[in-house]
Design a protein around this motif. Structure first.
Motif, PDB file in Angstrom:
ATOM      1  N   THR A   3      23.684 -12.090  -3.063  1.00 53.38           N
ATOM      2  CA  THR A   3      22.476 -12.666  -2.479  1.00 53.38           C
ATOM      3  C   THR A   3      21.438 -11.570  -2.321  1.00 53.38           C
ATOM      4  O   THR A   3      21.760 -10.455  -1.912  1.00 53.38           O
ATOM      5  N   ILE A   4      20.202 -11.910  -2.661  1.00 55.28           N
ATOM      6  CA  ILE A   4      19.076 -11.018  -2.416  1.00 55.28           C
ATOM      7  C   ILE A   4      18.333 -11.553  -1.207  1.00 55.28           C
ATOM      8  O   ILE A   4      17.973 -12.730  -1.160  1.00 55.28           O
ATOM      9  N   VAL A   6      15.046 -11.363   1.249  1.00 56.28           N
ATOM     10  CA  VAL A   6      13.646 -10.956   1.305  1.00 56.28           C
ATOM     11  C   VAL A   6      13.147 -11.194   2.724  1.00 56.28           C
ATOM     12  O   VAL A   6      13.282 -12.295   3.249  1.00 56.28           O
ATOM     13  N   LEU A  45      18.075 -15.440  -1.638  1.00 53.09           N
ATOM     14  CA  LEU A  45      18.112 -15.876  -3.027  1.00 53.09           C
ATOM     15  C   LEU A  45      19.507 -15.621  -3.574  1.00 53.09           C
ATOM     16  O   LEU A  45      19.920 -14.467  -3.723  1.00 53.09           O
ATOM     17  N   VAL A  47      22.170 -15.275  -6.379  1.00 52.53           N
ATOM     18  CA  VAL A  47      22.077 -14.874  -7.781  1.00 52.53           C
ATOM     19  C   VAL A  47      23.286 -15.396  -8.543  1.00 52.53           C
ATOM     20  O   VAL A  47      24.429 -15.220  -8.114  1.00 52.53           O
ATOM     21  N   THR A  58      12.546  -9.072 -10.637  1.00 50.37           N
ATOM     22  CA  THR A  58      12.064 -10.453 -10.604  1.00 50.37           C
ATOM     23  C   THR A  58      12.010 -10.957  -9.169  1.00 50.37           C
ATOM     24  O   THR A  58      11.047 -11.618  -8.771  1.00 50.37           O
ATOM     25  N   ALA A  59      13.021 -10.627  -8.372  1.00 46.64           N
ATOM     26  CA  ALA A  59      13.033 -11.035  -6.961  1.00 46.64           C
ATOM     27  C   ALA A  59      11.851 -10.416  -6.222  1.00 46.64           C
ATOM     28  O   ALA A  59      11.203 -11.090  -5.410  1.00 46.64           O
ATOM     29  N   ARG A  60      11.557  -9.157  -6.499  1.00 48.69           N
ATOM     30  CA  ARG A  60      10.395  -8.505  -5.862  1.00 48.69           C
ATOM     31  C   ARG A  60       9.095  -9.203  -6.258  1.00 48.69           C
ATOM     32  O   ARG A  60       8.212  -9.401  -5.434  1.00 48.69           O
ATOM     33  N   VAL A  78      13.329  -6.093   0.257  1.00 49.31           N
ATOM     34  CA  VAL A  78      14.022  -6.914  -0.744  1.00 49.31           C
ATOM     35  C   VAL A  78      15.314  -6.150  -1.007  1.00 49.31           C
ATOM     36  O   VAL A  78      15.296  -5.060  -1.582  1.00 49.31           O
TER      37      VAL A  78
END
Length: 82
Positions: A3-4, A6, A45, A47, A58-60, A78
């Protein structure tokens, strides 16, 4: 699945009415350990697969373009959590 996470916060120079309301409530409850409260947003997010440099980039980009309003908010972190 990795998981990312943010984290988005209001810009420091802007008022935070929600934070002020919580700070006032803490004071009314007699809790005086905290000098201030700011309230932000957290996005997780999930993944599918491995978190590569490309996925993190891409997440950033998503954080900057979609998850935050750059006029009034800053993306403060992030990061990948397992």
């Amino acid at each position: 699945m990795p998981t990312i996470v943010v984290d988005v916060m209001p810009k420091a120079e802007l008022l935070d009415p929600q934070g002020k309301a919580v700070a006032g409530a803490l004071a009314r409850l007699g809790i005086d350990h905290f000098g201030g409260v700011r309230i932000g947003k957290r996005f997780e997010l999930t993944v599918d697969g491995e978190v590569t440099d490309e996925v993190l980039a891409t997440a950033r980009q998503v954080a900057d373009d979609i998850l935050s309003n750059s006029v009034i908010e800053d993306v403060v972190s992030v990061e990948v959590v397992e």
